[in-house]
Write a protein that holds these residues in place. Sequence first.
Motif, short mmCIF file in Angstrom:
data_model
loop_
_atom_site.label_atom_id
_atom_site.label_comp_id
_atom_site.label_asym_id
_atom_site.label_seq_id
_atom_site.Cartn_x
_atom_site.Cartn_y
_atom_site.Cartn_z
N UNK A 291 0.88 -1.17 -0.08
CA UNK A 291 0.03 -0.14 0.20
C UNK A 291 0.91 1.24 -0.08
N UNK A 292 1.77 1.39 0.86
CA UNK A 292 2.46 2.56 1.03
C UNK A 292 3.34 2.91 -0.31
N UNK A 293 3.90 1.90 -0.97
CA UNK A 293 4.51 2.20 -2.37
C UNK A 293 3.46 2.60 -3.27
N UNK A 294 2.40 1.74 -3.59
CA UNK A 294 1.37 2.20 -4.45
C UNK A 294 0.85 3.58 -4.08
N UNK A 295 0.57 3.98 -2.82
CA UNK A 295 0.24 5.26 -2.61
C UNK A 295 1.25 6.37 -2.93
N UNK A 296 2.64 6.08 -2.77
CA UNK A 296 3.69 7.18 -3.22
C UNK A 296 3.35 7.35 -4.85
N UNK A 297 3.61 5.95 -5.55
CA UNK A 297 3.55 6.15 -7.00
C UNK A 297 2.32 6.76 -7.65
N UNK A 298 1.19 6.78 -6.83
CA UNK A 298 0.04 7.44 -7.31
C UNK A 298 0.32 8.99 -7.38
N UNK A 299 0.77 9.64 -6.08
CA UNK A 299 1.17 10.77 -5.55
C UNK A 299 2.26 11.36 -6.80
N UNK A 300 3.11 10.62 -7.32
CA UNK A 300 3.98 10.96 -8.39
C UNK A 300 3.10 11.16 -9.50
N UNK A 301 2.05 10.48 -9.90
CA UNK A 301 1.07 10.77 -10.92
C UNK A 301 0.13 11.76 -10.83
N UNK A 302 0.19 12.54 -9.62
CA UNK A 302 -0.48 13.47 -9.58
C UNK A 302 -1.85 13.11 -8.73
N UNK A 303 -2.05 12.05 -8.30
CA UNK A 303 -3.41 11.54 -7.79
C UNK A 303 -3.38 11.47 -6.29
N UNK A 304 -4.41 12.16 -5.72
CA UNK A 304 -4.35 12.42 -4.14
C UNK A 304 -5.13 11.27 -3.34
N UNK A 305 -4.67 10.48 -2.64
CA UNK A 305 -5.22 9.42 -1.73
C UNK A 305 -5.14 9.55 -0.30
N UNK A 306 -5.90 8.88 0.26
CA UNK A 306 -5.82 9.27 1.87
C UNK A 306 -6.06 7.83 2.59
N UNK A 307 -5.37 7.61 3.76
CA UNK A 307 -5.52 6.17 4.37
C UNK A 307 -6.36 6.29 5.23
N UNK A 308 -7.79 5.55 5.07
CA UNK A 308 -8.94 5.50 6.25
C UNK A 308 -9.14 4.05 6.87
N UNK A 309 -7.98 3.82 8.00
CA UNK A 309 -7.51 4.68 8.65
C UNK A 309 -6.24 4.06 9.05
N UNK A 310 -4.90 4.52 9.12
CA UNK A 310 -3.61 4.05 9.44
C UNK A 310 -3.47 3.09 10.59
N UNK A 311 -4.06 3.54 11.79
CA UNK A 311 -3.92 2.85 13.07
C UNK A 311 -5.39 2.35 13.52
N UNK A 312 -5.67 1.12 13.54
CA UNK A 312 -7.01 0.91 14.32
C UNK A 312 -7.24 1.12 15.65
#
Length: 364
Positions: A291-312
């Motif tokens: 997930x974290x690498x996936x989110x970083x690659x999306x950010x590089x492509x200009x795509x904003x994402x959020x994690x709901x929720x990172x710590x239960x």
Amino acid sequence: MKVPFLDLAAAAAPIQPEIEAALLRAARSGHFIGGPELEHFEADFAAYLGAPHCLGVANGLDALALGLRAMGLGPGDEAIVPSNTYIATWLAVSQCGARPVPVEPREDTYNLDPARIEEAVTPRTRAILPVHLYGQPADMDAINEIAARHGLHVLQDAAQAHGAGYKGRKVGASGSCTWSFYPSKNLGALGDGGALTTDDAGIAHAVGVLRNYGSQVKYENEVKGVNSRLDPIQAAVLSVKLRSLDRATARRREIAARYSAAFAKAGLDHPHVPDWADPVWHLYVMRHPERDAFQARLAEAGIGTVIHYPIPPHRQKAYADAGLAEGSLPLAETLAREVVSLPMCPAQTDAQTDHVIDRVIALF
Ligand SMILES: *Cc1c(COP(=O)(O)O)cnc(C)c1O
């Protein structure tokens, strides 16, 4: 191409003149606590949902906590909560002096699993708090049936589910529901706001007293209440926004359908919707093993994402005293590691959605 996770200004643009007119009207009204703007919104929201009673309060957490107090929860009691939720659901139980008892979700819907509730019921259990997480209704018939069998209250956390459908009726049309009007929610104010809706006149009365210092008659206090008010300026804005909620929801549904059709075709995991559910897509949540690498690659492509929720909730420092070690709620812990919420905004164009689809498929 840039795709923001959520652009609140763009989402409000079509109704911005009406919002500003409502603000001006409220500012000139001379009613700054309670009054007609609040009463109109409470009536409009109740009518929209098909709920007999609506009480505005300061925020979604207060709505939950006051609802539980109105149901009589207090020290020594337990309430069943989802292991996979925003921490407010748990905090409301703790605020009453009661203990949140987590139950794991269904893996297909991420919502409270009715099949796992009964093993968590003890002689101290007083309530179940289902959450309509991500805007997808929980399986209320199954949950209500268990509650009735054990004599438990049910308080639905609908903070993410304004307008969602359950078996042909709106969430909130029956039972007791709490709502948040936090700006990024599907029905959002220009600041904090919340409400409790209910078909139980006793609960409505109790919350009405609790939110107003425990008072019905000015300067006479029958219980130790709080000050929790929905600001009439926010209520005026919410009345405007409520009128366009269905249009915004329809757009969210189009975006979600576009995502899901493309991901299904590509053989990717995507949200499962039971045939009795009509979700409002507060969030469109996927899972990715990296997930974290996936989110970083999306950010590089200009795509904003959020994690709901990172710590239960059970792994937060705030709940260290609950003694729920790593591994005790494995599904909630796996979701916290793997989930990612894709861009979801009523102002999102098809071209933006297609850019997200293209990048997501390339990164699996
Ligand atoms: C936002 C939210 C809340 C809390 O609402 P506030 O208005 O921020 O207090 C509670 N439960 C869930 C599931 C939420 O998403």
